[in-house]
Design a protein around this motif. Structure first.
Motif, PDB file in Angstrom:
ATOM      1  N   SER A 299      -3.790  -0.804  -8.556  1.00  0.00           N
ATOM      2  CA  SER A 299      -4.758  -0.316  -7.831  1.00  0.00           C
ATOM      3  C   SER A 299      -6.391  -0.678  -8.285  1.00  0.00           C
ATOM      4  CB  SER A 299      -4.695   1.136  -7.892  1.00  0.00           C
ATOM      5  OG  SER A 299      -5.365   1.725  -9.066  1.00  0.00           O
TER       6      SER A 299
ATOM      7  N   GLU B 191       0.664  -1.260  -0.100  1.00  0.00           N
ATOM      8  CA  GLU B 191      -0.004  -0.137  -0.167  1.00  0.00           C
ATOM      9  C   GLU B 191       0.779   1.327  -0.070  1.00  0.00           C
ATOM     10  OE1 GLU B 191      -2.156   0.391   3.689  1.00  0.00           O
ATOM     11  OE2 GLU B 191      -0.754  -0.351   4.857  1.00  0.00           O
TER      12      GLU B 191
ATOM     13  N   PRO C 256      -4.154   6.043  -3.792  1.00  0.00           N
ATOM     14  CA  PRO C 256      -5.003   5.710  -2.766  1.00  0.00           C
ATOM     15  C   PRO C 256      -6.315   5.437  -3.068  1.00  0.00           C
ATOM     16  CG  PRO C 256      -4.372   8.410  -3.184  1.00  0.00           C
ATOM     17  CD  PRO C 256      -3.758   7.479  -4.253  1.00  0.00           C
ATOM     18  N   THR C 257      -6.665   4.136  -2.680  1.00  0.00           N
ATOM     19  CA  THR C 257      -7.761   3.408  -2.747  1.00  0.00           C
ATOM     20  C   THR C 257      -8.468   3.000  -1.657  1.00  0.00           C
ATOM     21  OG1 THR C 257      -8.897   1.734  -3.871  1.00  0.00           O
ATOM     22  CG2 THR C 257      -6.587   1.378  -3.705  1.00  0.00           C
ATOM     23  N   GLU C 258      -9.702   3.305  -1.444  1.00  0.00           N
ATOM     24  CA  GLU C 258     -10.303   3.027  -0.140  1.00  0.00           C
ATOM     25  C   GLU C 258     -11.086   1.390  -0.327  1.00  0.00           C
ATOM     26  OE1 GLU C 258     -13.804   5.346   0.283  1.00  0.00           O
ATOM     27  OE2 GLU C 258     -12.704   6.979  -0.500  1.00  0.00           O
ATOM     28  N   ARG C 259     -11.225   1.068  -1.427  1.00  0.00           N
ATOM     29  CA  ARG C 259     -11.906  -0.164  -1.727  1.00  0.00           C
ATOM     30  C   ARG C 259     -10.762  -1.381  -1.843  1.00  0.00           C
ATOM     31  NH1 ARG C 259     -16.607  -2.404  -3.985  1.00  0.00           N
ATOM     32  NH2 ARG C 259     -15.912  -3.741  -5.547  1.00  0.00           N
TER      33      ARG C 259
ATOM     34  N   GLU D 208      -9.300  -4.233  -6.050  1.00  0.00           N
ATOM     35  CA  GLU D 208     -10.585  -3.861  -5.562  1.00  0.00           C
ATOM     36  C   GLU D 208     -11.827  -5.014  -5.949  1.00  0.00           C
ATOM     37  OE1 GLU D 208     -10.488   1.101  -7.074  1.00  0.00           O
ATOM     38  OE2 GLU D 208     -11.485  -0.408  -8.538  1.00  0.00           O
TER      39      GLU D 208
END
Ligand code: AMP
Length: 300
Positions: free
Chosen positions: A268, A205, A223-226, A272
């Protein structure tokens, strides 16, 4: 320009803190091929057993991946990996590995595959990687990946491989294990001294670090939240990077930096969802959109 990849083709069982998937499509060469196929022609070399669903081969062919080098061993079983992620979704433990047909795999490359100018030796034993490297006729760019298992168990073969390849991609804990140095900047420079012209240390990350004789830099992750399943993110990173280099057909410093950025962008998306489930939904345009956002994020 065509890009040849040799590595594991797997059925993976993945446990995350919230969900599980049994025997889904995985393996280093699979993630790599799929990611690279957005950029260049990909030729996959690997081995599977009788338990391999034909649907998986169709999934690869739908993206134009050449699967003529995917050998099916009658009566054999496909490489199987089972892993569990810790709540931080970055660290994982391997619960089971069954090499099965991959353990005895001795690929014999076709005449066409031997001519591929770009070569990626995805995660697999250094002995297997060396045997493939010897069969390819003077590749313009040969890059390899490795992992802790091979660093500890086949160190001499790995060191031999490092003297003969152009680039190495490995993750932070592997770089520390290989060099016995906790400081990643020093570790990267020490890997360079073992032979490759460039080294990329993946930091999950936290993105990736690049090392060559002339420069050292770090690129952050997108940057990814999922984050549903990080399996294969490292292989997708390498696939995006090598796919872009093969498309551009050069590996000048500027191209290499952009290739790393594409690797980060493909990875990225891969995290997901499980397996290739997210990647099968996106097209090159989606990568370009996220690439623009990534570039904007980095300009100041
Ligand atoms: P990554 O998350 O990028 O490190 O790659 C995960 C993939 O590596 C999974 O799909 C596994 O099937 C595969 N894998 C795990 N262990 C090995 C191994 N010893 N050799 C080759 N591939 C492996």
């Amino acid at each position: 320009m065509p890009l040849l990849v040799v590595g594991s083709v797997a059925l993976d069982t993945v446990h995350t803190p919230t969900e599980e998937r049994e025997r889904v499509l995985g393996g280093s060469a699979i993630y790599f091929s799929y990611a690279a196929s957005y950029f260049s022609a990909v030729r996959l070399v690997g081995v599977v057993g009788e338990d391999w669903p034909d649907q998986h081969t169709r999934t690869l062919r739908q993206r134009g991946i050449d699967t003529s080098g995917l050998q099916v061993v009658p009566g054999g079983k496909t490489f199987f990996w089972k892993g569990r992620y810790l709540p931080n979704m970055n660290d994982r433990e391997t619960l089971e590995v069954h090499l099965n047909v991959f353990g005895d795999f001795q690929p014999q490359l076709s005449a066409e595959h031997r001519q591929c100018p770009f070569l990626f030796l995805a995660n697999g034993s250094p002995r297997l990687q060396l045997s493939v490297l010897e069969q390819v006729n003077g590749p313009r760019l040969a890059v390899a990946d490795t992992m802790d298992l091979w660093i500890t168990e086949q160190r001499d073969d790995l060191l031999e491989l490092l003297r003969r390849i152009d680039g190495l991609v490995l993750n932070d804990s592997e770089a520390r294990l290989l060099t016995e140095d906790e400081n990643l900047v020093r570790a990267g420079q020490q890997v360079l001294e073992l032979g490759p012209k460039f080294v990329v240390i993946k930091k999950g990350e936290h993105g990736a670090m690049f090392f060559s004789q002339h420069e050292t830099y770090v690129l952050p992750a997108f940057p990814t939240e999922r984050v549903i399943d990080p399996t294969g993110a490292g292989d997708c990173f390498a696939g995006g990077m090598m796919g872009y280099l093969a498309e551009q057909s050069d590996f000048e410093p500027r191209t290499l930096k952009k290739a790393l950025a594409y690797g980060i962008v493909v990875a990225s998306y891969a995290v997901e969802d499980f397996s290739l489930d997210r990647l099968t939904q996106i097209a090159r345009d989606d990568l370009e959109l996220r690439m623009e956002r990534y570039q904007r994020m980095l300009s100041f």
